[in-house]
Design an enzyme around this catalytic site. Structure first.
Site, PDB file in Angstrom:
ATOM      1  N   ALA A 172     -22.273 -12.692  11.395  1.00 47.07           N
ATOM      2  CA  ALA A 172     -21.551 -11.420  11.392  1.00 47.07           C
ATOM      3  C   ALA A 172     -21.738 -10.695  10.062  1.00 47.07           C
ATOM      4  O   ALA A 172     -21.990  -9.493  10.027  1.00 47.07           O
ATOM      5  CB  ALA A 172     -20.067 -11.649  11.678  1.00 47.07           C
ATOM      6  N   ASP A 173     -21.611 -11.440   8.970  1.00 50.07           N
ATOM      7  CA  ASP A 173     -21.798 -10.839   7.647  1.00 50.07           C
ATOM      8  C   ASP A 173     -23.225 -10.338   7.458  1.00 50.07           C
ATOM      9  O   ASP A 173     -23.451  -9.203   7.003  1.00 50.07           O
ATOM     10  CB  ASP A 173     -21.485 -11.872   6.560  1.00 50.07           C
ATOM     11  CG  ASP A 173     -19.997 -12.062   6.339  1.00 50.07           C
ATOM     12  OD1 ASP A 173     -19.240 -11.087   6.499  1.00 50.07           O
ATOM     13  OD2 ASP A 173     -19.592 -13.182   6.009  1.00 50.07           O
TER      14      ASP A 173
END
Length: 412
Positions: A172-173
């Site tokens: 996600a990051d």
């Protein structure tokens, strides 16, 4: 014919990065390694949280270093009027302003989009948040594991019939960092043509939903909630990690054109004419029958032998490498994916390179990750602060001067 020297894709682009953690700093690091002048802002007392995440070398956090090399840094308390004035002076000359505050916080601090646009109409203002600037969840904070879970990504990751699994890689990051890099490039190109800046509202939740890709589209088309399939691909059978005679697992993906050769190599030419396995659709329909047969057949030979035979017949396959194997792999080395740089007081630091290979505008590591407050004085002078004014700001705790890595994180 002469060859032109490499050029910096973002030469002359100034970025003011108010973000913290991973997703925002990763975006600005990419911009910096393509030539942008990135000023990374930290608080004089709390510092960026990733500076204290292990492992460390000489007090330098590998986590911090991964996302913050090639930048300059300044430590400013923007909650103080004098500090906010510094930030606004920097924003006046910035092409891009980035932040990842919880929605609404930037406005309260006086550095929201409208405030920055009022002093810099051409600004590209990049907001990163867990759930975006709109919607019922806009006020929630978002962290990588929670976004993997809430976006459905975790529900499709793991072995069939077992609990969901989080990816150890911070998908996600990292995906948010990459999407941010792409969005800012597009906004810069648009401004080049029109002279207009804009606000980029980037939500990690949106990005993880988009990462569902064909799996998400399949659900929208059929209404059927997908199951977890481990290493198997439910749309392409057989495609899985198969255990070989030496205990090594090999991911093999025979296509329709290679299916007859695959059957012969496994010692089962009768599968070629078997109507249950003759076509891709038939194999998907009968995967519960086919997979056990293939798993059993693959146990007959060691992985290296299978790889050679499969390669000889253009059957796509590959081992499941651990990171030691990945970073020692000739392809990794040949592609220059491992770099290193010298960090003051720390020594040589290894680094993962950016993946883009560009003939005219290649990225490169421009400088080591900055020491806390390393460029505070330099940057303040660039926006017209005198030595006396800078000393007064330091004495008042509005800004902080340089602190070595060893005094920030554990020296190891």
């Amino acid at each position: 014919m002469t060859t032109q020297p490499p050029q910096d894709m973002f030469a002359g682009v100034k970025v003011l990065d108010l973000s913290r953690g991973v997703a925002g700093p990763l975006t600005s690091m990419m911009l910096a390694e393509f030539g942008a002048d990135v000023i990374f802002v930290e608080h004089p007392r709390s510092k960026d949280e990733s500076r204290v995440w292990p492992p460390f070398k000489g007090g330098l956090s590998a986590y911090y270093a991964t996302n913050n090399r090639s930048k300059r840094t300044i430590a400013v308390d923007m909650k103080r009027p004098e500090g906010l004035e510094v930030i606004l002076d920097l924003a006046r000359g910035a092409d891009v302003v980035m932040q990842n505050f919880t929605p609404g916080a930037a406005d309260r601090l006086g550095v929201g989009y409208e405030a920055i646009r009022a002093i810099n109409p051409r600004v590209i203002y990049h907001s990163v948040s867990g759930y975006g600037q709109t919607g019922p969840d806009r006020g929630k904070r978002g962290y990588d594991p929670v976004l993997q879970a809430g976006s459905g990504f975790m529900s499709i990751t793991g072995e069939k019939g077992r609990t969901p699994v989080k990816s150890m890689a911070p998908v996600a990051d990292v995906s948010t960092g990459i999407y941010g890099f792409a969005a800012i490039q597009g906004a810069l190109y648009y401004r080049e043509r029109t002279g207009e800046g804009q606000h980029i509202d980037l939500a990690m939740f949106d990005i993880m939903v988009s990462m569902l890709s064909v799996i998400g589209s399949r659900y929208l088309l059929t209404g059927k909630v997908p199951e977890r399939h481990g290493t198997e691909n439910p749309q392409r059978v057989p495609s899985a990690a198969f255990k070989c005679a030496d205990g090594v697992y090999l991911q093999a993906v025979p296509g329709q054109r290679q299916w007859p050769d695959f059957c012969r190599l496994l010692g089962h030419p009768e599968w070629i004419e078997d109507e249950r396995f003759a076509t891709p659709y038939a194999r998907v329909a009968h995967e519960e029958v086919l997979y056990p047969l293939v798993h059993e057949a693959m146990l007959a030979k060691p992985a290296a032998q299978w790889r050679q035979e499969f390669d000889d017949h253009a059957i796509v396959c590959g081992p499941i490498n651990d990171l030691k194997a990945v970073f020692e792999h000739p392809q990794t080395i040949a592609r220059g994916m491992i770099q290193s740089y010298e960090a003051p007081g720390v020594g040589e630091m290894p680094a993962l390179n950016l993946p883009w290979k560009m003939s005219k505008t290649p990225p490169s590591i421009r400088r080591p990750p900055p020491r806390f407050g390393e460029h505070t004085v330099e940057i303040l002078k660039e926006i017209g602060r005198t030595d006396e004014a800078i000393s007064a700001l330091i004495q008042a705790g509005v800004v902080a001067d340089m602190v070595p890595h060893a005094q920030v994180g554990p020296a190891q």
